[in-house]
Motif scaffolding. Structure first.
Motif, PDB file in Angstrom:
ATOM      1  N   PRO A 191       0.823  -1.100  -0.094  1.00  0.00           N
ATOM      2  CA  PRO A 191      -0.185   0.069  -0.007  1.00  0.00           C
ATOM      3  C   PRO A 191       0.881   1.231   0.061  1.00  0.00           C
ATOM      4  CG  PRO A 191      -0.106  -1.089   2.150  1.00  0.00           C
ATOM      5  CD  PRO A 191       0.749  -1.856   1.351  1.00  0.00           C
ATOM      6  N   ALA A 192       0.451   2.135  -0.809  1.00  0.00           N
ATOM      7  CA  ALA A 192       1.178   3.490  -0.714  1.00  0.00           C
ATOM      8  C   ALA A 192       0.511   4.448   0.398  1.00  0.00           C
ATOM      9  CB  ALA A 192       1.035   4.274  -2.240  1.00  0.00           C
ATOM     10  N   PRO A 193       1.452   5.526   0.696  1.00  0.00           N
ATOM     11  CA  PRO A 193       0.905   6.378   1.738  1.00  0.00           C
ATOM     12  C   PRO A 193      -0.393   7.130   1.438  1.00  0.00           C
ATOM     13  CG  PRO A 193       3.230   6.660   1.374  1.00  0.00           C
ATOM     14  CD  PRO A 193       2.959   5.675   0.401  1.00  0.00           C
ATOM     15  N   ILE A 194      -1.277   7.168   2.434  1.00  0.00           N
ATOM     16  CA  ILE A 194      -2.514   7.638   1.987  1.00  0.00           C
ATOM     17  C   ILE A 194      -2.771   9.448   2.651  1.00  0.00           C
ATOM     18  CG2 ILE A 194      -5.120   7.883   2.412  1.00  0.00           C
ATOM     19  CD1 ILE A 194      -4.624   4.690   3.131  1.00  0.00           C
ATOM     20  N   ALA A 195      -2.737  10.333   1.844  1.00  0.00           N
ATOM     21  CA  ALA A 195      -2.831  11.771   2.169  1.00  0.00           C
ATOM     22  C   ALA A 195      -3.870  11.945   2.967  1.00  0.00           C
ATOM     23  CB  ALA A 195      -3.073  12.439   0.991  1.00  0.00           C
ATOM     24  N   PRO A 196      -3.840  13.043   3.922  1.00  0.00           N
ATOM     25  CA  PRO A 196      -4.849  13.555   4.644  1.00  0.00           C
ATOM     26  C   PRO A 196      -6.231  13.744   4.117  1.00  0.00           C
ATOM     27  CG  PRO A 196      -2.850  14.592   5.288  1.00  0.00           C
ATOM     28  CD  PRO A 196      -2.571  13.824   4.029  1.00  0.00           C
ATOM     29  N   GLY A 197      -7.321  13.219   4.666  1.00  0.00           N
ATOM     30  CA  GLY A 197      -8.628  13.335   3.871  1.00  0.00           C
ATOM     31  C   GLY A 197      -8.941  12.532   2.709  1.00  0.00           C
ATOM     32  N   GLN A 198      -7.849  11.607   2.343  1.00  0.00           N
ATOM     33  CA  GLN A 198      -8.177  10.574   1.132  1.00  0.00           C
ATOM     34  C   GLN A 198      -8.221   9.394   1.530  1.00  0.00           C
ATOM     35  OE1 GLN A 198      -8.043  12.113  -2.052  1.00  0.00           O
ATOM     36  NE2 GLN A 198      -8.212  14.005  -0.652  1.00  0.00           N
ATOM     37  N   SER A 199      -8.861   8.529   0.856  1.00  0.00           N
ATOM     38  CA  SER A 199      -9.205   7.040   0.760  1.00  0.00           C
ATOM     39  C   SER A 199      -8.274   6.387  -0.023  1.00  0.00           C
ATOM     40  CB  SER A 199     -10.759   6.896   0.907  1.00  0.00           C
ATOM     41  OG  SER A 199     -11.151   7.335   1.735  1.00  0.00           O
ATOM     42  N   ALA A 200      -8.270   5.046   0.342  1.00  0.00           N
ATOM     43  CA  ALA A 200      -7.470   3.961  -0.610  1.00  0.00           C
ATOM     44  C   ALA A 200      -8.018   2.785  -0.467  1.00  0.00           C
ATOM     45  CB  ALA A 200      -6.139   4.060  -0.675  1.00  0.00           C
ATOM     46  N   VAL A 201      -8.334   1.816  -1.617  1.00  0.00           N
ATOM     47  CA  VAL A 201      -8.478   0.562  -1.557  1.00  0.00           C
ATOM     48  C   VAL A 201      -7.494  -0.447  -1.330  1.00  0.00           C
ATOM     49  CG1 VAL A 201      -9.523  -1.369  -2.689  1.00  0.00           C
ATOM     50  CG2 VAL A 201     -10.504   0.696  -2.852  1.00  0.00           C
ATOM     51  N   VAL A 202      -7.548  -1.177   0.002  1.00  0.00           N
ATOM     52  CA  VAL A 202      -6.503  -2.171   0.379  1.00  0.00           C
ATOM     53  C   VAL A 202      -6.881  -3.534   0.248  1.00  0.00           C
ATOM     54  CG1 VAL A 202      -4.875  -3.049   2.166  1.00  0.00           C
ATOM     55  CG2 VAL A 202      -5.581  -0.602   1.992  1.00  0.00           C
ATOM     56  N   GLU A 203      -6.255  -4.344  -0.520  1.00  0.00           N
ATOM     57  CA  GLU A 203      -6.621  -5.596  -1.026  1.00  0.00           C
ATOM     58  C   GLU A 203      -5.594  -6.699  -0.098  1.00  0.00           C
ATOM     59  OE1 GLU A 203      -8.215  -5.503  -5.416  1.00  0.00           O
ATOM     60  OE2 GLU A 203      -5.990  -5.641  -5.294  1.00  0.00           O
ATOM     61  N   LEU A 204      -6.442  -7.717   0.363  1.00  0.00           N
ATOM     62  CA  LEU A 204      -5.794  -8.384   1.212  1.00  0.00           C
ATOM     63  C   LEU A 204      -5.821  -9.918   0.792  1.00  0.00           C
ATOM     64  CD1 LEU A 204      -6.776  -7.431   4.827  1.00  0.00           C
ATOM     65  CD2 LEU A 204      -4.759  -6.662   3.492  1.00  0.00           C
ATOM     66  N   LEU A 205      -4.968 -10.587   0.750  1.00  0.00           N
ATOM     67  CA  LEU A 205      -4.927 -12.018   0.034  1.00  0.00           C
ATOM     68  C   LEU A 205      -5.030 -12.980   1.369  1.00  0.00           C
ATOM     69  CD1 LEU A 205      -1.979 -12.208  -2.559  1.00  0.00           C
ATOM     70  CD2 LEU A 205      -4.511 -12.339  -3.108  1.00  0.00           C
ATOM     71  N   TYR A 206      -5.899 -13.897   1.073  1.00  0.00           N
ATOM     72  CA  TYR A 206      -6.345 -14.987   2.216  1.00  0.00           C
ATOM     73  C   TYR A 206      -6.080 -16.423   1.834  1.00  0.00           C
ATOM     74  CZ  TYR A 206      -9.351 -16.662   6.016  1.00  0.00           C
ATOM     75  OH  TYR A 206      -9.688 -17.196   7.304  1.00  0.00           O
ATOM     76  N   SER A 207      -5.029 -17.213   2.446  1.00  0.00           N
ATOM     77  CA  SER A 207      -4.658 -18.160   1.793  1.00  0.00           C
ATOM     78  C   SER A 207      -4.837 -19.436   2.819  1.00  0.00           C
ATOM     79  CB  SER A 207      -3.040 -18.226   1.508  1.00  0.00           C
ATOM     80  OG  SER A 207      -2.227 -17.903   2.470  1.00  0.00           O
ATOM     81  N   GLN A 208      -6.069 -19.014   3.644  1.00  0.00           N
ATOM     82  CA  GLN A 208      -6.273 -20.356   4.767  1.00  0.00           C
ATOM     83  C   GLN A 208      -6.610 -21.567   4.203  1.00  0.00           C
ATOM     84  OE1 GLN A 208      -6.241 -21.928   7.687  1.00  0.00           O
ATOM     85  NE2 GLN A 208      -7.099 -20.210   8.709  1.00  0.00           N
ATOM     86  N   ARG A 209      -6.244 -22.818   4.831  1.00  0.00           N
ATOM     87  CA  ARG A 209      -6.397 -24.175   4.167  1.00  0.00           C
ATOM     88  C   ARG A 209      -7.064 -24.908   4.846  1.00  0.00           C
ATOM     89  NH1 ARG A 209      -3.099 -25.458  -0.185  1.00  0.00           N
ATOM     90  NH2 ARG A 209      -1.626 -23.767  -0.911  1.00  0.00           N
ATOM     91  N   GLN A 210      -7.383 -24.507   6.300  1.00  0.00           N
ATOM     92  CA  GLN A 210      -8.089 -25.509   7.380  1.00  0.00           C
ATOM     93  C   GLN A 210      -9.454 -25.555   6.783  1.00  0.00           C
ATOM     94  OE1 GLN A 210      -7.711 -23.895  11.610  1.00  0.00           O
ATOM     95  NE2 GLN A 210      -9.501 -25.128  11.982  1.00  0.00           N
ATOM     96  N   LEU A 211      -9.888 -26.841   6.890  1.00  0.00           N
ATOM     97  CA  LEU A 211     -11.276 -26.956   6.387  1.00  0.00           C
ATOM     98  C   LEU A 211     -12.138 -26.573   7.283  1.00  0.00           C
ATOM     99  CD1 LEU A 211     -10.537 -30.516   4.604  1.00  0.00           C
ATOM    100  CD2 LEU A 211     -10.663 -28.222   3.683  1.00  0.00           C
ATOM    101  N   GLY A 212     -13.740 -26.268   6.891  1.00  0.00           N
ATOM    102  CA  GLY A 212     -14.731 -26.084   7.885  1.00  0.00           C
ATOM    103  C   GLY A 212     -14.748 -24.460   7.907  1.00  0.00           C
ATOM    104  N   GLN A 213     -15.576 -24.087   9.112  1.00  0.00           N
ATOM    105  CA  GLN A 213     -15.677 -22.809   9.206  1.00  0.00           C
ATOM    106  C   GLN A 213     -14.648 -22.136   9.979  1.00  0.00           C
ATOM    107  OE1 GLN A 213     -19.537 -22.356  11.301  1.00  0.00           O
ATOM    108  NE2 GLN A 213     -20.657 -22.258   9.016  1.00  0.00           N
ATOM    109  N   VAL A 214     -13.792 -21.064   9.346  1.00  0.00           N
ATOM    110  CA  VAL A 214     -12.965 -20.485   9.997  1.00  0.00           C
ATOM    111  C   VAL A 214     -13.021 -18.955  10.099  1.00  0.00           C
ATOM    112  CG1 VAL A 214     -10.941 -21.942   9.078  1.00  0.00           C
ATOM    113  CG2 VAL A 214     -11.837 -20.022   7.766  1.00  0.00           C
ATOM    114  N   SER A 215     -12.396 -18.416  11.120  1.00  0.00           N
ATOM    115  CA  SER A 215     -12.294 -17.019  11.507  1.00  0.00           C
ATOM    116  C   SER A 215     -11.295 -16.483  12.015  1.00  0.00           C
ATOM    117  CB  SER A 215     -13.600 -16.519  12.595  1.00  0.00           C
ATOM    118  OG  SER A 215     -13.515 -15.388  12.947  1.00  0.00           O
ATOM    119  N   ASP A 216     -10.435 -15.459  11.386  1.00  0.00           N
ATOM    120  CA  ASP A 216      -9.038 -15.286  11.373  1.00  0.00           C
ATOM    121  C   ASP A 216      -9.213 -13.616  11.900  1.00  0.00           C
ATOM    122  OD1 ASP A 216      -7.354 -17.395  11.190  1.00  0.00           O
ATOM    123  OD2 ASP A 216      -8.263 -17.411   9.107  1.00  0.00           O
TER     124      ASP A 216
END
Length: 256
Positions: A190-215
């Motif tokens: 992510p790049a620095p976000i200027a005061p008063g500005q917004s940015a979209v941050v994308e997170l990759l999720y590579s959980q392999r545990q089967l079933g219902q998970v919450s991290d």
């Protein structure tokens, strides 16, 4: 013969004086206390008080944590130039003392500049900084605190998108991601976000545990009020296609 010797001496003296001279306003800077995550930046300014242009060949930092920049064009006599030193404090709490070495064609061909300070963690900052300094801090605001991927296949790396707003008065710098599963990372830094500005941050999720998970995920930043918390959820199956076929095969089919 004496006249010839005198002329040679005069020529050598003139040549020695016909150089650029880098006269710095200061050759060291103390940042004092620096909040961790801040890119501490200082510009060393100099004036060419010589008679020839000054050309900076290179500026070398003493470590990879310090990034230099400088005036790339020749600095004419009587003009100003700049050497910028930027210290990345992310993940580096404690005292620092770094140098940048300037190589040029000036009368002093090698000049060492020094930056120093103390990087404070968020726990150290709150009781140390004044209310006015705290008011100048960036402020991280997430558009949501939870993202549910629904059903996903083990081995996939889906992306969760969050909108991060900086409602503070200085640039917001996002730092490391931490999660107990070690399965979350930035898709792109992510790049620095200027005061008063917004940015979209994308997170990759590579959980392999089967079933219902919450991290639970923590996003560190230079917001002195604390880290941001969010939760990623999913129902992970071994095979989405296989799961669908099993479900379909269990459907009752009437006889004709």
């Amino acid at each position: 013969m004496k006249h010839l010797f005198a002329l040679c001496l005069l020529a050598l003296t003139f040549t020695a004086r016909a150089q650029g001279v880098m006269q710095f306003t200061t050759d060291n800077h103390d940042f004092g206390n620096v909040p961790e995550g801040t890119m501490a930046t200082y510009e060393f300014k100099f004036k060419n008080t010589g008679t020839q242009p000054v050309v900076i060949a290179n500026v070398q930092a003493s470590c990879g944590c310090t990034t230099p920049d400088w005036t790339k064009t020749p600095v004419l006599p009587g003009k100003m130039g700049v050497i910028k030193a930027m210290y990345s404090s992310a993940g580096r709490p404690g005292v620092f003392n770094k140098t940048v070495t300037v190589t040029s064609n000036a009368s002093e061909p090698s000049k060492v500049l020094t930056i120093k300070g103390t990087v404070l963690t968020k726990e150290q900052i709150k009781p140390t900084l004044t209310p006015a300094q705290l008011a100048q801090s960036p402020k991280l605001v997430l558009d949501k605190a939870e993202f549910d991927f629904g059903k996903m296949e083990a081995g996939q790396q889906p992306t969760a998108r969050f909108t991060v707003k900086n409602s503070g008065k200085t640039p917001l710098v996002l730092g490391a991601l931490t999660a107990g599963c070690y399965c979350v990372g930035y898709k792109t830094p992510p790049a620095p976000i200027a005061p008063g500005q917004s940015a979209v941050v994308e997170l990759l999720y590579s959980q392999r545990q089967l079933g219902q998970v919450s991290d639970a995920v923590t996003i560190s930043s230079n917001d002195v009020s604390g880290d941001a918390k969010l939760t990623l959820k999913a129902t992970i199956v071994r095979d989405l296609v296989g799961g669908s076929m099993v479900k379909e095969s269990g459907t009752a089919v009437p006889f004709k």
